[in-house]
Enzyme design. Structure first.
Site, PDB file in Angstrom:
ATOM      1  N   GLU A   1     -12.837   5.166   4.234  1.00  9.83           N
ATOM      2  CA  GLU A   1     -12.469   6.511   3.806  1.00  9.83           C
ATOM      3  C   GLU A   1     -13.684   7.369   3.464  1.00  9.83           C
ATOM      4  O   GLU A   1     -13.784   8.530   3.872  1.00  9.83           O
ATOM      5  CB  GLU A   1     -11.526   6.422   2.597  1.00  9.83           C
TER       6      GLU A   1
ATOM      7  N   ASP B   1      -8.695  -3.422   3.675  1.00  9.41           N
ATOM      8  CA  ASP B   1      -7.483  -3.106   2.921  1.00  9.41           C
ATOM      9  C   ASP B   1      -6.340  -2.595   3.792  1.00  9.41           C
ATOM     10  O   ASP B   1      -5.204  -2.522   3.324  1.00  9.41           O
ATOM     11  CB  ASP B   1      -7.784  -2.064   1.843  1.00  9.41           C
TER      12      ASP B   1
ATOM     13  N   GLU C   1      -6.016  -6.832  -6.748  1.00 10.17           N
ATOM     14  CA  GLU C   1      -6.900  -6.474  -7.855  1.00 10.17           C
ATOM     15  C   GLU C   1      -6.456  -5.219  -8.600  1.00 10.17           C
ATOM     16  O   GLU C   1      -6.779  -5.040  -9.773  1.00 10.17           O
ATOM     17  CB  GLU C   1      -8.330  -6.288  -7.345  1.00 10.17           C
TER      18      GLU C   1
ATOM     19  N   ILE D   1     -15.603 -12.978  -0.814  1.00  9.35           N
ATOM     20  CA  ILE D   1     -15.339 -13.985   0.218  1.00  9.35           C
ATOM     21  C   ILE D   1     -14.480 -13.385   1.327  1.00  9.35           C
ATOM     22  O   ILE D   1     -14.638 -13.700   2.510  1.00  9.35           O
ATOM     23  CB  ILE D   1     -14.645 -15.212  -0.397  1.00  9.35           C
TER      24      ILE D   1
END
Length: 344
Positions: free
Chosen positions: A106, A130, A224, A275
């Protein structure tokens, strides 16, 4: 004698499996189909502003599609605040570039849009694990992140079963819970917690207890940015990042304490963190990234500047950068409820 046209390539923002495959697809496709020459800028927009670049002949991208990371390096440099449009134009003139292929998420695409609005030739390639960019069905890197998360969660399940513990896996997802949803479903999680859907901790505890009562070691997957009912904002104990956004991470550890108190079940949390960004891309991401790289050069050759290449169904199309920066793609409630049938 007419010199070959040249394009610049940069990778900016967070790294992501599949970036090298985009670079390879662009260079090979552009060289073979359009006769372009390429240069790569090191560390994203910083390389553009500081003239830090390297030639990208065909031999430079040989065998890189399966490599993680980016051979060009990356940074979160904002070209508008640290140099401005004239600095970018000057770099392009010095290096005789027709345009730039900007590979990023973005923030990178927003910078590309602002530059494009002022006449700089830019084509964007969407990059984020994401999967939250609304103008494309999938972003490359997402499939790799889900695969990595699923493999790690599978390992947590076996140790949880050995010790009869509740295991919590915290995965990335600042704005959307796609990684948590897909990795949680793939690994058979007893609860999946995402930012789009608030859940009371008592409900999570009920799912965990139900799984324990059936003889299972409870498994919880949490994004998260998940915010439990009754809390105002995501868990962010580490302050702000360089963009002024909360530095997320640690909700899994907070849930570890809460769920152990509510259920009496020994609970352990693991934060997967970066990771998920590293390692080799999956076959799906290598193919998608290669196609996007080739399509980006095709867009440049056709003069479709100010656009982003995008996956729609099985086709690669071009959308305006303004559309790429529209509403984020979040997990629909129906998708979450589909998964929730399996909780507990």
């Amino acid at each position: 004698m007419n010199l070959p046209q040249r394009l610049g390539v940069l990778t900016s923002g967070g790294d992501c499996p599949g970036v090298n495959a985009v670079i390879r697809g662009a260079v090979l496709g552009g060289t073979v189909a359009h006769g372009y020459e390429f240069v790569g800028f090191r560390d994203g927009w910083r390389g553009v502003l500081e003239d830090d670049l390297l030639p990208l002949p065909r031999r430079a991208v040989r065998g890189i599609s399966g490599l993680g990371g980016t051979i060009l390096g990356t940074s979160r440099t904002n070209p508008l605040s640290e140099g401005g449009v004239e600095a970018v134009r000057g770099s392009m003139r010095r290096h005789r570039l027709e345009g730039l292929i900007a590979i990023g998420g973005e923030g990178t695409l927003a910078a590309g849009k602002a530059l494009s609005d002022q006449g700089v030739n830019v084509v964007g390639v969407p990059k984020t694990i994401d999967n939250d960019l609304g103008a494309t069905d999938y972003t490359f890197g997402f499939d790799s992140a889900v695969q990595t998360a699923t493999e790690a969660i599978d390992r947590l399940r076996t140790t949880g079963e050995s010790h009869h513990r509740c295991m919590i896996a915290e995965v990335m997802g600042r704005n959307a819970g796609w990684i948590a949803l897909h990795a949680g479903m793939a690994s058979g999680a007893h609860a999946i917690l995402i930012p789009e859907h608030r859940v009371a901790l008592k409900q999570v505890a009920a799912w965990v207890t139900s799984a324990r009562d059936r003889g299972r070691a409870p498994l919880v997957v949490v994004a998260e940015a998940f915010t439990p009912e009754g809390q105002d904002a995501p868990y962010a104990p580490r302050g702000l990042d360089t963009f002024g956004r909360p530095r997320l991470g640690g909700i899994g550890l907070a849930l570890e304490r809460e769920l152990q108190q509510l259920t009496g079940i020994e609970t352990r949390a693991t934060v997967l963190g970066h990771i998920q960004r590293g390692g080799e891309p999956t076959a799906f991401d290598r193919v998608l990234a290669t196609r996007l790289g080739m399509a980006a050069v095709g867009a440049a050759a056709a003069g479709r500047w100010g656009t982003m290449v995008s996956l729609r169904g099985t086709e690669i199309v071009n959308v305006g950068l303004e559309q790429a920066l529209g509403a984020l793609k979040v997990v629909p409630e129906a998708r979450y409820q589909e998964a929730a049938v399996l909780f507990g």
